[in-house]
Design a protein around this motif. Structure first.
Motif, short mmCIF file in Angstrom:
data_model
loop_
_atom_site.label_atom_id
_atom_site.label_comp_id
_atom_site.label_asym_id
_atom_site.label_seq_id
_atom_site.Cartn_x
_atom_site.Cartn_y
_atom_site.Cartn_z
N GLU A 11 -34.83 71.58 116.36
CA GLU A 11 -35.81 72.53 115.82
C GLU A 11 -36.24 73.55 116.86
O GLU A 11 -36.54 74.70 116.52
N GLY A 12 -36.27 73.14 118.12
CA GLY A 12 -36.65 74.07 119.17
C GLY A 12 -35.69 75.23 119.29
O GLY A 12 -36.05 76.30 119.77
N ARG A 13 -34.44 75.04 118.84
CA ARG A 13 -33.44 76.10 118.92
C ARG A 13 -33.20 76.77 117.58
O ARG A 13 -32.79 77.93 117.54
N ALA A 14 -33.43 76.06 116.49
CA ALA A 14 -33.07 76.58 115.17
C ALA A 14 -34.28 76.99 114.33
O ALA A 14 -34.10 77.62 113.29
N GLY A 15 -35.49 76.65 114.78
CA GLY A 15 -36.67 76.99 114.01
C GLY A 15 -37.18 75.81 113.21
O GLY A 15 -36.51 74.78 113.07
N VAL A 16 -38.38 75.97 112.67
CA VAL A 16 -39.05 74.89 111.95
C VAL A 16 -39.31 75.33 110.51
O VAL A 16 -39.86 76.42 110.28
N ILE A 17 -38.93 74.49 109.56
CA ILE A 17 -39.25 74.72 108.15
C ILE A 17 -39.85 73.42 107.61
O ILE A 17 -39.20 72.38 107.62
N ARG A 18 -41.09 73.51 107.17
CA ARG A 18 -41.78 72.36 106.58
C ARG A 18 -42.22 72.75 105.17
O ARG A 18 -42.63 73.89 104.93
N ALA A 19 -42.14 71.78 104.26
CA ALA A 19 -42.52 72.06 102.88
C ALA A 19 -43.08 70.80 102.25
O ALA A 19 -42.73 69.68 102.64
N GLU A 20 -43.96 70.98 101.29
CA GLU A 20 -44.41 69.85 100.47
C GLU A 20 -43.45 69.75 99.29
O GLU A 20 -43.32 70.68 98.49
N LEU A 21 -42.77 68.61 99.19
CA LEU A 21 -41.72 68.42 98.19
C LEU A 21 -42.13 67.34 97.21
O LEU A 21 -42.60 66.27 97.60
N ALA A 22 -41.94 67.61 95.92
CA ALA A 22 -42.18 66.62 94.86
C ALA A 22 -40.86 66.36 94.15
O ALA A 22 -40.25 67.29 93.61
N LEU A 23 -40.43 65.10 94.13
CA LEU A 23 -39.22 64.74 93.42
C LEU A 23 -39.51 64.52 91.95
O LEU A 23 -40.59 64.06 91.57
N GLU A 24 -38.54 64.84 91.10
CA GLU A 24 -38.66 64.56 89.67
C GLU A 24 -38.72 63.04 89.46
O GLU A 24 -38.08 62.27 90.18
N PRO A 25 -39.50 62.59 88.49
CA PRO A 25 -39.58 61.14 88.25
C PRO A 25 -38.33 60.60 87.57
O PRO A 25 -37.53 61.36 87.02
N VAL A 26 -38.17 59.30 87.63
CA VAL A 26 -37.08 58.66 86.90
C VAL A 26 -37.25 58.95 85.41
O VAL A 26 -38.35 58.87 84.86
N GLY A 27 -36.15 59.34 84.79
CA GLY A 27 -36.22 59.71 83.39
C GLY A 27 -36.46 61.18 83.16
O GLY A 27 -36.43 61.66 82.03
N GLY A 28 -36.68 61.94 84.26
CA GLY A 28 -36.86 63.37 84.14
C GLY A 28 -35.53 64.09 84.18
O GLY A 28 -34.50 63.57 83.73
N THR A 29 -35.53 65.28 84.75
CA THR A 29 -34.30 66.08 84.76
C THR A 29 -33.33 65.66 85.85
O THR A 29 -32.16 66.04 85.81
N SER A 30 -33.80 64.89 86.85
CA SER A 30 -32.94 64.50 87.96
C SER A 30 -32.14 63.26 87.62
O SER A 30 -32.62 62.37 86.89
N PHE A 31 -30.94 63.15 88.20
CA PHE A 31 -30.13 61.96 87.99
C PHE A 31 -30.58 60.82 88.91
O PHE A 31 -30.23 59.65 88.67
N ARG A 32 -31.35 61.11 89.96
CA ARG A 32 -31.67 60.11 90.97
C ARG A 32 -32.55 59.01 90.42
O ARG A 32 -33.55 59.25 89.75
N ARG A 33 -32.16 57.77 90.76
CA ARG A 33 -32.93 56.59 90.35
C ARG A 33 -33.41 55.78 91.54
O ARG A 33 -34.12 54.78 91.36
N THR A 34 -33.00 56.14 92.74
CA THR A 34 -33.36 55.40 93.94
C THR A 34 -34.01 56.36 94.95
O THR A 34 -33.84 57.58 94.87
N PRO A 35 -34.76 55.82 95.90
CA PRO A 35 -35.41 56.68 96.89
C PRO A 35 -34.41 57.43 97.76
O PRO A 35 -33.30 56.94 98.02
#
Length: 207
Positions: free
Chosen positions: A84-108
Motif C-alpha cells: 500500500e505504501g507504493r500503490a496507494g490505499v483504498i478503503r471501503a465499507e462493503l456489504a455482501l448480498e445475503p444468502v438467497g439474494g442476487t449473489s451465488f455465494r453461500r459461504t464467507p
C-alpha cells in the motif's frame, strides 16, 4: 539479523508521538522487547496509527520479523501494508448480498487478502458496459466476511492507475459473477507514491 534486531530496527523508525488504540505508545513496545515479548511487540507496532507517517522500510522490517516468528497472517498483513505504501490505499465499507439474494455465494469470503474479485468502480468499455477491474481484498478486523454482513475492506488493485479517480463517497460493486455480489462506499482513496510502479503482491495466507 535476528527477530529482536528486526523489531528494534522497526521501532527506531517510529517517532515518540506515535500512538495506537488504548493509548499504546512506543514506550510500550520497548517494554515488551525488554521482556522478550516479541509477538506482543510486533502486534503493538502493527497497531500504531496516530501521529506519524510510516517511513520506507517499516513494514518490510515487520514482515521479516513476523516470518521469523512464523506468524503467517501477521506477515501477510505487513506485506499488504508495505505494498500500500507504493500503490496507494483504498478503503471501503462493503456489504455482501445475503444468502438467497442476487449473489451465488453461500459461504464467507476469506478476509486475509486471498480473494481477487472483480469490481465495478464506474469505468466503462467502449460499448458502455461496465469495465470490471481486479483487486485483492482484505477485511479489516475480521478473518472473513459472510453473506449478508458488512465490514470495512482494503483493496489492492491489479492496475492502481485505473483507480485514481475514486474519492470518498463513491459507490463500487463487487462481482464474482455477472451479477453484483456486494456493494460498497469508498471511505478513503489515497493515490500511490510517485516513485515507480509496484508489483502485485502474492498473498500467502487464507482465512
Amino acid at each position: 539479523m535476528d527477530v529482536v534486531a528486526m523489531l528494534e530496527a522497526a521501532r527506531l523508525l517510529v517517532p515518540e508521538g506515535a500512538a495506537g488504540e488504548g493509548d499504546v505508545t512506543v514506550a510500550d513496545v520497548w517494554d515488551c522487547l525488554a521482556h522478550d515479548e516479541w509477538e506482543v511487540a510486533l502486534g503493538l507496532l502493527e497497531e500504531l496509527r496516530e501521529g506519524w507517517t510510516t517511513p520506507a522500510g517499516f513494514w518490510a522490517e515487520l514482515a521479516r520479523a513476523a516470518a521469523m516468528l512464523r506468524l503467517e497472517r501477521s506477515e501477510a498483513w505487513c506485506r499488504w501494508r508495505e505494498y500500500e505504501g507504493r500503490a496507494g490505499v483504498i478503503r471501503a465499507e462493503l456489504a455482501l448480498e445475503p444468502v438467497g439474494g442476487t449473489s451465488f455465494r453461500r459461504t464467507p469470503m476469506p478476509g486475509a487478502g486471498v480473494m481477487r474479485p472483480l469490481w465495478d468502480i464506474g469505468s466503462r468499455r467502449p460499448d458502455g458496459a461496465p469495465d470490471l477491474l481486479v483487486a485483492c481484498m482484505w477485511v479489516e478486523y475480521a478473518r472473513e466476511l459472510a453473506p449478508g454482513d458488512r465490514a470495512v475492506v482494503r483493496l489492492l488493485p491489479l492496475t492502481p492507475e485505473r483507480w485514481l479517480h475514486l474519492a470518498p463517497g463513491d459507490r463500487i460493486a463487487l462481482h464474482e459473477t455477472a451479477v453484483p455480489g456486494g456493494t460498497g462506499t469508498v471511505l478513503e482513496a489515497r493515490p500511490p507514491a510517485p516513485a515507480g510502479r509496484a508489483l502485485r503482491p502474492e498473498p500467502r495466507v487464507g482465512a
